[in-house]
Design a protein around this motif. Structure first.
Motif, PDB file in Angstrom:
ATOM      1  N   LYS A  88       0.829  -1.214   0.000  1.00 58.34           N
ATOM      2  CA  LYS A  88       0.000   0.000   0.000  1.00 58.34           C
ATOM      3  C   LYS A  88       0.859   1.259   0.000  1.00 58.34           C
ATOM      4  O   LYS A  88       0.512   2.259  -0.619  1.00 58.34           O
ATOM      5  CB  LYS A  88      -0.913   0.014   1.229  1.00 58.34           C
ATOM      6  N   PRO A  91       3.118   2.381  -3.783  1.00 59.56           N
ATOM      7  CA  PRO A  91       2.482   3.158  -4.856  1.00 59.56           C
ATOM      8  C   PRO A  91       2.166   4.599  -4.435  1.00 59.56           C
ATOM      9  O   PRO A  91       2.205   5.512  -5.267  1.00 59.56           O
ATOM     10  CB  PRO A  91       1.191   2.397  -5.170  1.00 59.56           C
ATOM     11  N   MET A  92       1.888   4.796  -3.160  1.00 62.01           N
ATOM     12  CA  MET A  92       1.609   6.154  -2.685  1.00 62.01           C
ATOM     13  C   MET A  92       2.869   7.017  -2.757  1.00 62.01           C
ATOM     14  O   MET A  92       2.826   8.159  -3.194  1.00 62.01           O
ATOM     15  CB  MET A  92       1.061   6.113  -1.258  1.00 62.01           C
ATOM     16  N   LYS A  94       5.542   6.474  -4.640  1.00 63.06           N
ATOM     17  CA  LYS A  94       5.880   6.655  -6.051  1.00 63.06           C
ATOM     18  C   LYS A  94       4.985   7.725  -6.673  1.00 63.06           C
ATOM     19  O   LYS A  94       5.450   8.586  -7.420  1.00 63.06           O
ATOM     20  CB  LYS A  94       5.747   5.334  -6.804  1.00 63.06           C
ATOM     21  N   GLY A  95       3.701   7.715  -6.331  1.00 61.97           N
ATOM     22  CA  GLY A  95       2.755   8.684  -6.858  1.00 61.97           C
ATOM     23  C   GLY A  95       3.034  10.111  -6.390  1.00 61.97           C
ATOM     24  O   GLY A  95       2.610  11.078  -7.027  1.00 61.97           O
ATOM     25  N   MET A  96       3.763  10.254  -5.298  1.00 58.83           N
ATOM     26  CA  MET A  96       4.128  11.581  -4.799  1.00 58.83           C
ATOM     27  C   MET A  96       5.321  12.148  -5.551  1.00 58.83           C
ATOM     28  O   MET A  96       5.697  13.296  -5.342  1.00 58.83           O
ATOM     29  CB  MET A  96       4.452  11.519  -3.299  1.00 58.83           C
ATOM     30  N   GLY A  97       5.946  11.325  -6.391  1.00 59.14           N
ATOM     31  CA  GLY A  97       7.041  11.810  -7.222  1.00 59.14           C
ATOM     32  C   GLY A  97       8.431  11.551  -6.666  1.00 59.14           C
ATOM     33  O   GLY A  97       9.403  12.129  -7.153  1.00 59.14           O
ATOM     34  N   SER A 101      11.564   5.305  -4.637  1.00 61.37           N
ATOM     35  CA  SER A 101      10.394   4.883  -3.869  1.00 61.37           C
ATOM     36  C   SER A 101      10.626   3.571  -3.121  1.00 61.37           C
ATOM     37  O   SER A 101      10.160   3.411  -1.991  1.00 61.37           O
ATOM     38  CB  SER A 101       9.190   4.733  -4.793  1.00 61.37           C
ATOM     39  N   THR A 126      -2.148  12.158   3.669  1.00 67.65           N
ATOM     40  CA  THR A 126      -1.088  12.455   2.701  1.00 67.65           C
ATOM     41  C   THR A 126      -0.047  13.417   3.255  1.00 67.65           C
ATOM     42  O   THR A 126       1.152  13.234   3.021  1.00 67.65           O
ATOM     43  CB  THR A 126      -1.693  13.032   1.403  1.00 67.65           C
ATOM     44  N   ARG A 130       3.833  12.492   3.683  1.00 67.43           N
ATOM     45  CA  ARG A 130       4.897  13.259   3.037  1.00 67.43           C
ATOM     46  C   ARG A 130       5.984  13.626   4.056  1.00 67.43           C
ATOM     47  O   ARG A 130       7.178  13.565   3.740  1.00 67.43           O
ATOM     48  CB  ARG A 130       4.336  14.509   2.373  1.00 67.43           C
ATOM     49  N   ARG A 144      14.168  13.427  -5.220  1.00 70.21           N
ATOM     50  CA  ARG A 144      12.741  13.540  -5.505  1.00 70.21           C
ATOM     51  C   ARG A 144      12.564  14.358  -6.788  1.00 70.21           C
ATOM     52  O   ARG A 144      13.245  15.350  -6.994  1.00 70.21           O
ATOM     53  CB  ARG A 144      12.044  14.240  -4.334  1.00 70.21           C
TER      54      ARG A 144
END
Length: 146
Positions: A88, A91-92, A94-97, A101, A126, A130, A144
Motif C-alpha cells: 500500500k 504506490p503512494m 511513487k505517486g508523490m514523485g 520509492s 497524505t 509526506r 525527488r
C-alpha cells in the motif's frame, strides 16, 4: 518489651476520632479523592508535555476499515505485515514523485514497521505521509522529482 498499638478506627481518622463518618467525614474522603484525581491529571499533563511533539501520535478519528486492516496486520508474522504495508505504501510514495520509492518504502517499514497503527492511519493522511517520506529521504539521501 511492650508494643503500643493504636486502634484501627483512630489510626484511620485524620483527627484521631472514632471514625470519619462520625465527624462528618464523608466530606474529607471526597476531598481526598478529588485531590488524588487532580494529582493524576497533573501527572498525565506533565507526561504529555515531556513527550516530544514528533513522538506524539496524531490519529484521525476512528476508522473502522483502517482498524480492521490493523487487526489483520497484527495477526500476521512481521515479514507478511511489512509486505502488506509495503504494497500500500510503495504506490503512494511513487505517486508523490519520489525517485527512489523502493528505498524509501523499505526505510519506512524498517523504522516504523513496529508501529502498525500509526503507519496504517498515515496511509490515509497524505500530509503526514509526506513528512515521514521526507524524513526517510533525508536519512538515506534519496532524490525527488519536482
Amino acid at each position: 518489651m511492650q508494643t503500643l498499638t493504636t486502634p484501627v478506627s483512630q489510626a484511620a481518622s485524620p483527627t484521631g476520632g472514632a471514625s470519619d463518618e462520625a465527624d462528618g467525614g464523608a466530606e474529607p474522603v471526597a476531598q481526598k479523592q478529588q485531590q488524588q484525581q487532580q494529582a493524576a491529571t497533573a501527572v498525565d499533563e506533565c507526561r504529555e508535555q515531556a513527550q516530544p511533539e514528533r513522538e506524539r501520535i496524531h490519529l484521525p478519528e476512528y476508522d473502522t476499515e483502517t482498524e480492521e486492516f490493523i487487526e489483520m496486520l497484527l495477526s500476521k508474522p512481521e515479514n507478511v505485515r511489512k509486505m502488506k504495508l509495503g504494497s500500500k505504501l510503495f504506490p503512494m510514495i511513487k505517486g508523490m514523485g519520489y525517485i527512489e520509492s523502493t528505498k524509501l518504502t523499505v526505510w519506512i517499514l524498517d523504522h516504523m514497521g513496529q508501529d502498525v497503527r500509526t503507519l496504517a492511519y498515515t496511509l490515509n493522511d497524505t500530509a503526514r505521509l509526506r513528512e515521514i517520506v521526507d524524513e526517510a529521504q533525508q536519512a538515506i539521501g534519496a532524490g525527488r522529482i519536482g
